[in-house]
Design an enzyme around this catalytic site. Structure first.
Site, PDB file in Angstrom:
ATOM      1  N   TYR A 127      31.120  45.619  35.246  1.00 22.74           N
ATOM      2  CA  TYR A 127      30.540  44.877  36.374  1.00 22.74           C
ATOM      3  C   TYR A 127      30.203  45.854  37.501  1.00 22.74           C
ATOM      4  O   TYR A 127      29.113  45.780  38.085  1.00 22.74           O
ATOM      5  CB  TYR A 127      31.515  43.810  36.864  1.00 22.74           C
ATOM      6  CG  TYR A 127      30.937  42.940  37.961  1.00 22.74           C
ATOM      7  CD1 TYR A 127      29.877  42.076  37.700  1.00 22.74           C
ATOM      8  CD2 TYR A 127      31.461  42.970  39.256  1.00 22.74           C
ATOM      9  CE1 TYR A 127      29.347  41.271  38.705  1.00 22.74           C
ATOM     10  CE2 TYR A 127      30.940  42.178  40.259  1.00 22.74           C
ATOM     11  CZ  TYR A 127      29.883  41.321  39.981  1.00 22.74           C
ATOM     12  OH  TYR A 127      29.351  40.532  40.985  1.00 22.74           O
ATOM     13  N   SER A 167      26.735  43.167  45.173  1.00 22.27           N
ATOM     14  CA  SER A 167      28.140  42.799  45.374  1.00 22.27           C
ATOM     15  C   SER A 167      28.839  43.936  46.104  1.00 22.27           C
ATOM     16  O   SER A 167      28.378  45.087  46.086  1.00 22.27           O
ATOM     17  CB  SER A 167      28.814  42.571  44.014  1.00 22.27           C
ATOM     18  OG  SER A 167      30.223  42.467  44.133  1.00 22.27           O
TER      19      SER A 167
END
Length: 254
Positions: free
Chosen positions: A162, A149
């Site tokens: 995250y 990501s």
């Protein structure tokens, strides 16, 4: 003319939705037999039937890759069915956002289990087969693509754990890339920006209202096929060419 991946076998985790679905479709279109791995069996069977009807080959494998035994079994079923494994796409992921202060540690554990441990389990199980595929053809090269990501490149408030998982994916990928490059197993990381998938759907109403919904209203997100395009590009390069990192962003987010 044979497609670029004719004679190869790919395994895609998180294949029941979003990026995983489109990655499986595109790899099958390029000639790969595809093992579809996720927990939602009905969705996997529907996708497998779709790929088969379109002239491809697919196997639905119900598995929770956070369980090492199930991850190993998924790889084993793939190799037993198709006889080899040439491509691993570690796509399964979970994004639970919010402050670290006052957080529920069980949410951290869920993210670490999927984003890190699941990726490690499938990679470890797949490596012997990928190394064999690189030695024996038909392409004389094998591939691992880890879906990370932009959160593996840049940290933000309320993305803490995250961020931790995706920075970890990036670091692991680069280390493994260096370890395996000389053996023609290409290891690359693909880092999407915002994509219109189910990824954010597991967050609570406050996170949606304060973070996700305003962002989505202001930006045109990518669609899963955009990321599948990147995966397909990475694994269809000539043997001499390795894509170590691919960063794919919405134009107005970049």
């Amino acid at each position: 003319m044979a497609s670029k991946l004719t004679g190869t076998v790919a395994l895609v985790t998180g294949a029941s939705s979003g990026i995983g679905v489109d990655a499986a479709r595109q790899l099958a279109e390029q000639g790969a037999a595809v093992a579809l791995v996720a927990r939602r069996k009905e969705r996997l069977e529907t996708l497998a039937a779709e790929i088969t009807e379109a002239g491809g080959t697919a196997l639905a494998v119900e598995a929770d890759i956070t369980d090492r035994d199930q991850a190993e079994a998924a790889v084993r079923q793939t190799v037993e069915r198709f006889g080899r494994l040439d491509i691993l796409v570690n796509n399964a992921g979970l994004m639970l956002l919010g402050p670290v202060v006052g957080a529920d540690p069980r949410e951290w554990e869920r993210m670490i289990a999927v984003n890190v441990q699941g990726l490690l389990h499938t990679t470890h199980a797949a490596l012997p087969h990928l190394l064999k595929a690189a030695e024996e053809g038909p392409r004389q090269v094998a591939d691992i693509v880890n879906i990370s990501s932009i959160a593996g490149r840049q940290a933000w408030e309320n993305y803490g754990v995250y961020n931790l998982t995706k920075f970890g994916v990036n670091g692991f990928t680069e280390s493994l890339r260096q370890e395996l490059a000389g053996r023609h197993v290409r290891v690359g990381v693909l880092e999407p920006g915002a994509v219109d998938t189910e990824l954010g759907s597991h967050n609570n109403a406050t996170i949606h209202a304060e973070m996700l919904d305003p962002f989505n209203a202001q930006h045109e997100r990518l669609v899963p096929a955009d990321i599948a395009d990147g995966i397909t590009y990475m694994v269809t390069r000539p043997r001499r060419t390795a894509i170590a990192e691919l960063w794919v962003m919405p134009t107005d987010q970049a």
